[in-house]
Scaffold this active site. Structure first.
Site, PDB file in Angstrom:
ATOM      1  N   LYS A  56       0.675  -1.356   0.044  1.00  3.33           N
ATOM      2  CA  LYS A  56      -0.108  -0.099   0.009  1.00  3.33           C
ATOM      3  C   LYS A  56       0.865   1.155  -0.136  1.00  3.33           C
ATOM      4  O   LYS A  56       0.536   2.120  -0.581  1.00  3.33           O
ATOM      5  CB  LYS A  56      -0.776  -0.118   1.404  1.00  3.33           C
ATOM      6  CG  LYS A  56      -1.906  -1.105   0.905  1.00  3.33           C
ATOM      7  CD  LYS A  56      -2.834  -1.390   2.386  1.00  3.33           C
ATOM      8  CE  LYS A  56      -3.704  -2.380   1.887  1.00  3.33           C
ATOM      9  NZ  LYS A  56      -4.266  -3.122   3.543  1.00  3.33           N
ATOM     10  N   GLN A 100      -4.629  -2.098   9.469  1.00  5.02           N
ATOM     11  CA  GLN A 100      -4.233  -3.333   9.097  1.00  5.02           C
ATOM     12  C   GLN A 100      -4.951  -4.430   9.981  1.00  5.02           C
ATOM     13  O   GLN A 100      -4.482  -4.575  11.172  1.00  5.02           O
ATOM     14  CB  GLN A 100      -2.717  -3.597   8.870  1.00  5.02           C
ATOM     15  CG  GLN A 100      -2.569  -4.926   8.061  1.00  5.02           C
ATOM     16  CD  GLN A 100      -2.910  -4.890   6.687  1.00  5.02           C
ATOM     17  OE1 GLN A 100      -3.100  -4.127   5.871  1.00  5.02           O
ATOM     18  NE2 GLN A 100      -3.657  -5.819   6.395  1.00  5.02           N
ATOM     19  N   ASP A 123     -11.491   2.935   4.653  1.00 10.84           N
ATOM     20  CA  ASP A 123     -11.575   1.517   4.430  1.00 10.84           C
ATOM     21  C   ASP A 123     -13.070   0.986   4.979  1.00 10.84           C
ATOM     22  O   ASP A 123     -13.489  -0.262   5.020  1.00 10.84           O
ATOM     23  CB  ASP A 123     -10.506   0.629   4.911  1.00 10.84           C
ATOM     24  CG  ASP A 123     -10.519  -0.883   4.578  1.00 10.84           C
ATOM     25  OD1 ASP A 123     -10.730  -1.027   3.428  1.00 10.84           O
ATOM     26  OD2 ASP A 123      -9.718  -1.644   5.250  1.00 10.84           O
TER      27      ASP A 123
END
Length: 282
Positions: A56, A100, A123
């Site tokens: 990323k 994450q 996200d």
């Protein structure tokens, strides 16, 4: 392998189109003195998670998006993680925050997700983000479900009126992609570990989304001839949640692993970061 009519859904091509569209938008932001910035938070030293974070970061760098990596030791407490996320919420230079996952088991992952400010939840992991996705109102729907929808749209694969079977009900993949398919006028069946006679249900599907986290779980003889198969799984050895060769023999279109859903997920994360910088940047 695939029979000649099977369309391999190239995630790289879809991702490239998304990223090409971001280039002029990033340039315009920089003219205003705003550099889109994504902060990634990694707890512990899980090698797969570290690889995802690095990918990323590299993707950000190639497009001129700033990235901040916050790496915390495995022994970090829920309170310490929440404090780190709140610090990023308060940093005006940060437009998107990605925690994450998975986090170590002693951490309350839901509490950590909920600490992310709604305008930086690129996200779509907060309960508010999920609710907005379900209502079709999300600024930032979950990236993997959004990637699946982007692939269907890119290849102009019809969703309206089709029967979609989603295998998996996680709050960041199975549930939101079910909602997004429903909002696109599919008839949706969401299956999971307690679903009775799963193969029989999958055989009814025009669209199959595999999001179960088990390598080669979906078998070729489960796939109705001509169905579209979207494999959102990624397991050790670069294999997805469907038995690719066996399923491709029946499907009209299928995503490979890797190079299917994954690249589009990362491109979607970058797009959401740019969206956030445009909407909420100083």
């Amino acid at each position: 392998m695939t029979h000649s009519e099977t369309l391999v859904l190239d995630g790289g091509a879809v991702a490239d189109r998304i990223k090409e569209g971001l280039v002029p938008r990033i340039a315009r932001l920089k003219e205003r003195g705003i550099v889109p910035c994504l902060a990634t938070v990694l707890v512990g030293d899980d090698p797969a998670s570290a690889t995802y974070v690095r990918m990323k970061g590299n993707a950000c760098k190639r497009l001129g998006i700033a990235s901040i990596r916050v790496e915390l030791p495995a022994a970090t407490t829920t309170e310490e993680l929440v404090a780190a996320i709140r610090g990023l919420n308060g940093d005006a230079a940060v437009h998107g925050i990605l925690l994450q996952h998975p986090v170590p088991p002693h951490i309350d992952g839901r509490a950590a997700f909920e600490a992310i400010a709604a305008q930086k939840d690129v996200d779509g992991v907060t309960t508010l983000g999920y609710a907005r996705t379900a209502f079709g109102l999300a600024d930032f729907p979950c990236c993997t479900p959004a990637a699946i929808m982007a692939i269907l749209a890119h290849y102009e694969l019809p969703v309206s009126g089709r029967h979609a079977v989603v295998i998996g009900r996680s709050p960041i993949l199975g549930k939101p992609v079910s909602a997004m398919l429903l909002n696109a006028d599919a008839t949706v069946t969401t299956c999971h570990s307690r679903t009775a006679d799963l193969p029989a249900i999958v055989r009814l599907a025009d669209i199959v989304v595999a999001a179960v986290g088990k390598p080669k779980f979906v078998q070729g003889n489960w796939i109705k001839p001509g169905a579209v198969v979207l494999d959102a799984g990624y397991n050790p050895g670069n294999v997805g949640d469907v038995d690719y060769a066996a399923c491709a023999a029946h499907a009209s279109a299928i995503t490979p692993v890797p190079a299917g859903v994954g690249p589009v997920t990362i491109a979607t994360l970058l797009k959401h970061t740019v969206d956030a910088a445009e909407k909420f940047g100083a």
